[in-house]
Design a protein around this motif. Structure first.
Motif, PDB file in Angstrom:
ATOM      1  N   THR A  32     -15.287  20.709   0.992  1.00  0.00           N
ATOM      2  CA  THR A  32     -15.357  22.158   0.770  1.00  0.00           C
ATOM      3  C   THR A  32     -16.499  22.881   1.475  1.00  0.00           C
ATOM      4  O   THR A  32     -16.416  24.097   1.646  1.00  0.00           O
ATOM      5  CB  THR A  32     -15.453  22.467  -0.729  1.00  0.00           C
ATOM      6  N   GLU A  43      -8.900  23.242   2.934  1.00  0.00           N
ATOM      7  CA  GLU A  43      -9.919  24.290   2.762  1.00  0.00           C
ATOM      8  C   GLU A  43     -10.020  25.164   4.013  1.00  0.00           C
ATOM      9  O   GLU A  43     -10.168  26.376   3.919  1.00  0.00           O
ATOM     10  CB  GLU A  43     -11.286  23.671   2.438  1.00  0.00           C
ATOM     11  N   LYS A  76      -7.233  27.623   4.203  1.00  0.00           N
ATOM     12  CA  LYS A  76      -7.435  28.747   3.279  1.00  0.00           C
ATOM     13  C   LYS A  76      -8.226  29.882   3.924  1.00  0.00           C
ATOM     14  O   LYS A  76      -8.190  31.006   3.440  1.00  0.00           O
ATOM     15  CB  LYS A  76      -8.145  28.278   2.008  1.00  0.00           C
ATOM     16  N   ASP A  86      -8.216  17.128   2.348  1.00  0.00           N
ATOM     17  CA  ASP A  86      -8.741  18.197   1.487  1.00  0.00           C
ATOM     18  C   ASP A  86      -9.544  19.199   2.308  1.00  0.00           C
ATOM     19  O   ASP A  86      -9.466  20.407   2.087  1.00  0.00           O
ATOM     20  CB  ASP A  86      -9.614  17.622   0.364  1.00  0.00           C
ATOM     21  N   ARG A  87     -10.295  18.702   3.283  1.00  0.00           N
ATOM     22  CA  ARG A  87     -11.088  19.588   4.140  1.00  0.00           C
ATOM     23  C   ARG A  87     -10.172  20.466   4.999  1.00  0.00           C
ATOM     24  O   ARG A  87     -10.418  21.659   5.162  1.00  0.00           O
ATOM     25  CB  ARG A  87     -12.034  18.766   5.014  1.00  0.00           C
TER      26      ARG A  87
END
Length: 137
Positions: A19, A45, A48, A41-42
């Motif tokens: 994050t 992010e 987003k 996950d990165r």
């Protein structure tokens, strides 16, 4: 009764690596420890922030890991599209990113470096016809 999974001892570091986009991270750990999950996950992010997937370089060490990353990226983006509000800007962004998956840089360190050198051989002061040396040779 299903056993409760405890968070990994390094969960805080994993979360930060996924994050904290203003920082760079090198993930080094054994097989099956969750490096690919943190990397995915990165990427989520970064998506987003309204950046298209084709503008993100996702680099790993082995061809097998790069292939796994691409498959898991596709699956994860399809799931996010399914969960997004229909007709929303987020859904449209995810669909555009998914469409650009084949143009996205999801590769090994060696492939990524070779592509940069092929793109700019004069600036790198190398023969444009260079070949990557065989590991065994």
């Amino acid at each position: 009764m299903t056993p409760t999974r405890r968070p990994a001892a390094d969960q805080r570091v994993r979360h930060e690596a996924a994050t904290r986009l203003g920082h760079s991270y090198l993930l080094e750990a054994g097989a099956g420890t969750g490096k690919t999950t943190v990397l995915l996950d990165r990427v989520t992010e970064i998506l987003k922030t309204n950046i298209l997937l084709e503008r993100i370089a996702v680099i790993t060490f082995t061809e097998k890991a790069a292939g796994e990353l691409k498959l898991r990226l596709r699956r994860g983006m399809e799931e996010m599209i399914g969960a997004a509000e229909a007709g929303s800007g987020w859904e449209a962004h995810l669909k555009r990113s998914l469409e650009s998956l084949d143009r996205a840089t999801v590769s090994t360190i060696h492939s990524f470096a070779a592509s940069l050198l092929r793109e700019r051989p004069i600036e790198a002061n190398i023969d444009p016809r260079f070949a990557v040396a065989d590991q065994l040779g």
